[in-house]
Design a protein around this motif. Structure first.
Motif, PDB file in Angstrom:
ATOM      1  N   SER A  13     -11.813  -6.164   2.904  1.00 12.44           N
ATOM      2  CA  SER A  13     -10.422  -5.843   3.229  1.00 12.44           C
ATOM      3  C   SER A  13      -9.922  -4.745   2.287  1.00 12.44           C
ATOM      4  O   SER A  13     -10.417  -4.583   1.178  1.00 12.44           O
ATOM      5  CB  SER A  13      -9.524  -7.080   3.132  1.00 12.44           C
ATOM      6  OG  SER A  13      -9.420  -7.527   1.808  1.00 12.44           O
ATOM      7  N   VAL A  14      -8.945  -4.016   2.798  1.00 12.60           N
ATOM      8  CA  VAL A  14      -8.276  -2.979   2.009  1.00 12.60           C
ATOM      9  C   VAL A  14      -6.782  -3.241   2.152  1.00 12.60           C
ATOM     10  O   VAL A  14      -6.140  -2.802   3.104  1.00 12.60           O
ATOM     11  CB  VAL A  14      -8.630  -1.559   2.492  1.00 12.60           C
ATOM     12  CG1 VAL A  14      -7.925  -0.513   1.631  1.00 12.60           C
ATOM     13  CG2 VAL A  14     -10.127  -1.331   2.471  1.00 12.60           C
ATOM     14  N   PRO A  15      -6.210  -4.002   1.198  1.00 11.66           N
ATOM     15  CA  PRO A  15      -4.780  -4.295   1.255  1.00 11.66           C
ATOM     16  C   PRO A  15      -3.956  -3.118   0.746  1.00 11.66           C
ATOM     17  O   PRO A  15      -4.512  -2.169   0.181  1.00 11.66           O
ATOM     18  CB  PRO A  15      -4.646  -5.503   0.331  1.00 11.66           C
ATOM     19  CG  PRO A  15      -5.731  -5.306  -0.678  1.00 11.66           C
ATOM     20  CD  PRO A  15      -6.868  -4.646   0.078  1.00 11.66           C
ATOM     21  N   PRO A  16      -2.643  -3.183   0.942  1.00 12.19           N
ATOM     22  CA  PRO A  16      -1.798  -2.131   0.360  1.00 12.19           C
ATOM     23  C   PRO A  16      -1.994  -2.090  -1.157  1.00 12.19           C
ATOM     24  O   PRO A  16      -2.223  -3.123  -1.787  1.00 12.19           O
ATOM     25  CB  PRO A  16      -0.372  -2.560   0.709  1.00 12.19           C
ATOM     26  CG  PRO A  16      -0.518  -3.524   1.837  1.00 12.19           C
ATOM     27  CD  PRO A  16      -1.852  -4.176   1.663  1.00 12.19           C
ATOM     28  N   LEU A  57     -13.100   5.311   1.425  1.00 13.24           N
ATOM     29  CA  LEU A  57     -12.156   6.228   2.062  1.00 13.24           C
ATOM     30  C   LEU A  57     -10.793   5.578   2.274  1.00 13.24           C
ATOM     31  O   LEU A  57      -9.755   6.162   1.956  1.00 13.24           O
ATOM     32  CB  LEU A  57     -12.722   6.721   3.396  1.00 13.24           C
ATOM     33  CG  LEU A  57     -11.846   7.690   4.184  1.00 13.24           C
ATOM     34  CD1 LEU A  57     -11.582   8.960   3.382  1.00 13.24           C
ATOM     35  CD2 LEU A  57     -12.501   8.021   5.507  1.00 13.24           C
ATOM     36  N   LEU A  58     -10.786   4.348   2.800  1.00 11.16           N
ATOM     37  CA  LEU A  58      -9.511   3.671   3.039  1.00 11.16           C
ATOM     38  C   LEU A  58      -8.784   3.355   1.735  1.00 11.16           C
ATOM     39  O   LEU A  58      -7.550   3.386   1.685  1.00 11.16           O
ATOM     40  CB  LEU A  58      -9.726   2.400   3.858  1.00 11.16           C
ATOM     41  CG  LEU A  58     -10.237   2.607   5.283  1.00 11.16           C
ATOM     42  CD1 LEU A  58     -10.357   1.272   6.001  1.00 11.16           C
ATOM     43  CD2 LEU A  58      -9.355   3.565   6.068  1.00 11.16           C
ATOM     44  N   THR A  59      -9.545   3.068   0.690  1.00 13.28           N
ATOM     45  CA  THR A  59      -8.929   2.811  -0.612  1.00 13.28           C
ATOM     46  C   THR A  59      -8.194   4.048  -1.115  1.00 13.28           C
ATOM     47  O   THR A  59      -7.106   3.946  -1.687  1.00 13.28           O
ATOM     48  CB  THR A  59      -9.995   2.346  -1.626  1.00 13.28           C
ATOM     49  OG1 THR A  59     -10.580   1.135  -1.137  1.00 13.28           O
ATOM     50  CG2 THR A  59      -9.397   2.100  -2.994  1.00 13.28           C
ATOM     51  N   VAL A  60      -8.755   5.216  -0.889  1.00 13.76           N
ATOM     52  CA  VAL A  60      -8.093   6.463  -1.280  1.00 13.76           C
ATOM     53  C   VAL A  60      -6.879   6.722  -0.383  1.00 13.76           C
ATOM     54  O   VAL A  60      -5.806   7.081  -0.868  1.00 13.76           O
ATOM     55  CB  VAL A  60      -9.077   7.650  -1.221  1.00 13.76           C
ATOM     56  CG1 VAL A  60      -8.353   8.975  -1.350  1.00 13.76           C
ATOM     57  CG2 VAL A  60     -10.143   7.505  -2.286  1.00 13.76           C
ATOM     58  N   LEU A  61      -7.043   6.517   0.923  1.00 12.15           N
ATOM     59  CA  LEU A  61      -5.966   6.826   1.867  1.00 12.15           C
ATOM     60  C   LEU A  61      -4.735   5.942   1.687  1.00 12.15           C
ATOM     61  O   LEU A  61      -3.622   6.361   1.988  1.00 12.15           O
ATOM     62  CB  LEU A  61      -6.469   6.707   3.306  1.00 12.15           C
ATOM     63  CG  LEU A  61      -7.461   7.764   3.748  1.00 12.15           C
ATOM     64  CD1 LEU A  61      -7.979   7.462   5.147  1.00 12.15           C
ATOM     65  CD2 LEU A  61      -6.832   9.142   3.695  1.00 12.15           C
ATOM     66  N   ARG A  62      -4.907   4.743   1.197  1.00 14.89           N
ATOM     67  CA  ARG A  62      -3.765   3.827   1.057  1.00 14.89           C
ATOM     68  C   ARG A  62      -2.844   4.179  -0.106  1.00 14.89           C
ATOM     69  O   ARG A  62      -1.723   3.682  -0.199  1.00 14.89           O
ATOM     70  CB  ARG A  62      -4.261   2.398   0.889  1.00 14.89           C
ATOM     71  CG  ARG A  62      -4.832   2.159  -0.494  1.00 14.89           C
ATOM     72  CD  ARG A  62      -5.273   0.767  -0.725  1.00 14.89           C
ATOM     73  NE  ARG A  62      -5.830   0.676  -2.070  1.00 14.89           N
ATOM     74  CZ  ARG A  62      -6.272  -0.438  -2.581  1.00 14.89           C
ATOM     75  NH1 ARG A  62      -6.245  -1.550  -1.878  1.00 14.89           N
ATOM     76  NH2 ARG A  62      -6.749  -0.449  -3.800  1.00 14.89           N
ATOM     77  N   ARG A  63      -3.315   5.039  -1.014  1.00 14.83           N
ATOM     78  CA  ARG A  63      -2.533   5.379  -2.206  1.00 14.83           C
ATOM     79  C   ARG A  63      -1.169   5.936  -1.838  1.00 14.83           C
ATOM     80  O   ARG A  63      -1.049   6.802  -0.986  1.00 14.83           O
ATOM     81  CB  ARG A  63      -3.270   6.399  -3.060  1.00 14.83           C
ATOM     82  CG  ARG A  63      -4.482   5.847  -3.736  1.00 14.83           C
ATOM     83  CD  ARG A  63      -5.130   6.890  -4.604  1.00 14.83           C
ATOM     84  NE  ARG A  63      -6.411   6.392  -5.111  1.00 14.83           N
ATOM     85  CZ  ARG A  63      -7.353   7.150  -5.580  1.00 14.83           C
ATOM     86  NH1 ARG A  63      -7.182   8.463  -5.634  1.00 14.83           N
ATOM     87  NH2 ARG A  63      -8.467   6.628  -6.016  1.00 14.83           N
ATOM     88  N   GLY A  64      -0.162   5.430  -2.519  1.00 12.90           N
ATOM     89  CA  GLY A  64       1.190   5.924  -2.332  1.00 12.90           C
ATOM     90  C   GLY A  64       1.923   5.355  -1.137  1.00 12.90           C
ATOM     91  O   GLY A  64       3.082   5.689  -0.905  1.00 12.90           O
ATOM     92  N   ALA A  65       1.282   4.492  -0.369  1.00 13.67           N
ATOM     93  CA  ALA A  65       1.924   3.920   0.814  1.00 13.67           C
ATOM     94  C   ALA A  65       2.557   2.577   0.469  1.00 13.67           C
ATOM     95  O   ALA A  65       2.010   1.799  -0.309  1.00 13.67           O
ATOM     96  CB  ALA A  65       0.906   3.727   1.930  1.00 13.67           C
ATOM     97  N   ALA A  66       3.687   2.331   1.075  1.00 12.22           N
ATOM     98  CA  ALA A  66       4.342   1.033   0.938  1.00 12.22           C
ATOM     99  C   ALA A  66       3.644   0.032   1.861  1.00 12.22           C
ATOM    100  O   ALA A  66       3.012   0.425   2.843  1.00 12.22           O
ATOM    101  CB  ALA A  66       5.810   1.156   1.320  1.00 12.22           C
ATOM    102  N   PRO A  67       3.749  -1.250   1.571  1.00 16.15           N
ATOM    103  CA  PRO A  67       3.171  -2.240   2.488  1.00 16.15           C
ATOM    104  C   PRO A  67       3.858  -2.174   3.857  1.00 16.15           C
ATOM    105  O   PRO A  67       5.072  -2.019   3.954  1.00 16.15           O
ATOM    106  CB  PRO A  67       3.460  -3.587   1.812  1.00 16.15           C
ATOM    107  CG  PRO A  67       3.662  -3.250   0.363  1.00 16.15           C
ATOM    108  CD  PRO A  67       4.282  -1.877   0.358  1.00 16.15           C
ATOM    109  N   ALA A  68       3.074  -2.271   4.911  1.00 18.94           N
ATOM    110  CA  ALA A  68       3.614  -2.224   6.275  1.00 18.94           C
ATOM    111  C   ALA A  68       4.306  -3.537   6.611  1.00 18.94           C
ATOM    112  O   ALA A  68       3.916  -4.603   6.125  1.00 18.94           O
ATOM    113  CB  ALA A  68       2.490  -1.968   7.274  1.00 18.94           C
TER     114      ALA A  68
END
Length: 144
Positions: free
Chosen positions: A135-138, A42-53
């Protein structure tokens, strides 16, 4: 015998950040109940398109979760706190590295946290205090 303690809740958290934290908190609690492989997916899908924080964005998200939830501010709230902070960052269009792992010094203890550039956010421990298990990195530009 127990030692009395008080939880430190962040002050000065902007109203918009607190509102965002209240929006993502129920989802964080639901996600925390999933099996680890489903959380990762789920987190791998949600991170798509986001810039690194940035460190500031990740710390602001963590502070917002701790400001609105006494459970998240406590020692047993690490999983919903880390998930909620990651989700709040995602609402802002960015993604920190979400991690779970264990302490490297005894006694054994599992933990979940967010980090930026390999540094845990708001944990008050050295960078190498935890050993990452998941872990789920950007997402990088080459990551699907």
């Amino acid at each position: 015998m127990s030692t009395p303690s008080a939880l430190a809740r962040p002050t000065g958290v902007p109203r918009a950040h607190r509102l965002g934290a209240r929006v993502v908190l129920p989802a964080a609690y639901l996600i925390a109940r999933l099996p680890p492989r489903r959380i990762l997916a789920l987190l791998t899908v949600l991170r798509r398109g986001a810039a690194p924080a940035t460190r500031g964005q990740a710390q602001a998200a963590r502070d917002a979760l701790c400001a609105v939830s006494l459970f998240c501010a406590g020692p047993r709230g690490c999983l919903p706190r880390s998930l909620g902070a990651a989700l709040l960052c995602r609402l802002w269009g960015v993604w920190p590295t979400w991690c779970t792992g264990v302490r490297v010094v005894p006694p054994f203890s599992a933990h979940a946290w967010i980090e930026v550039d390999g540094r845990p956010m708001g944990e008050g421990v050295p960078d190498d205090y935890f050993s990452r298990l998941m872990s789920v990195p950007p997402a990088s530009r080459n990551t699907p």
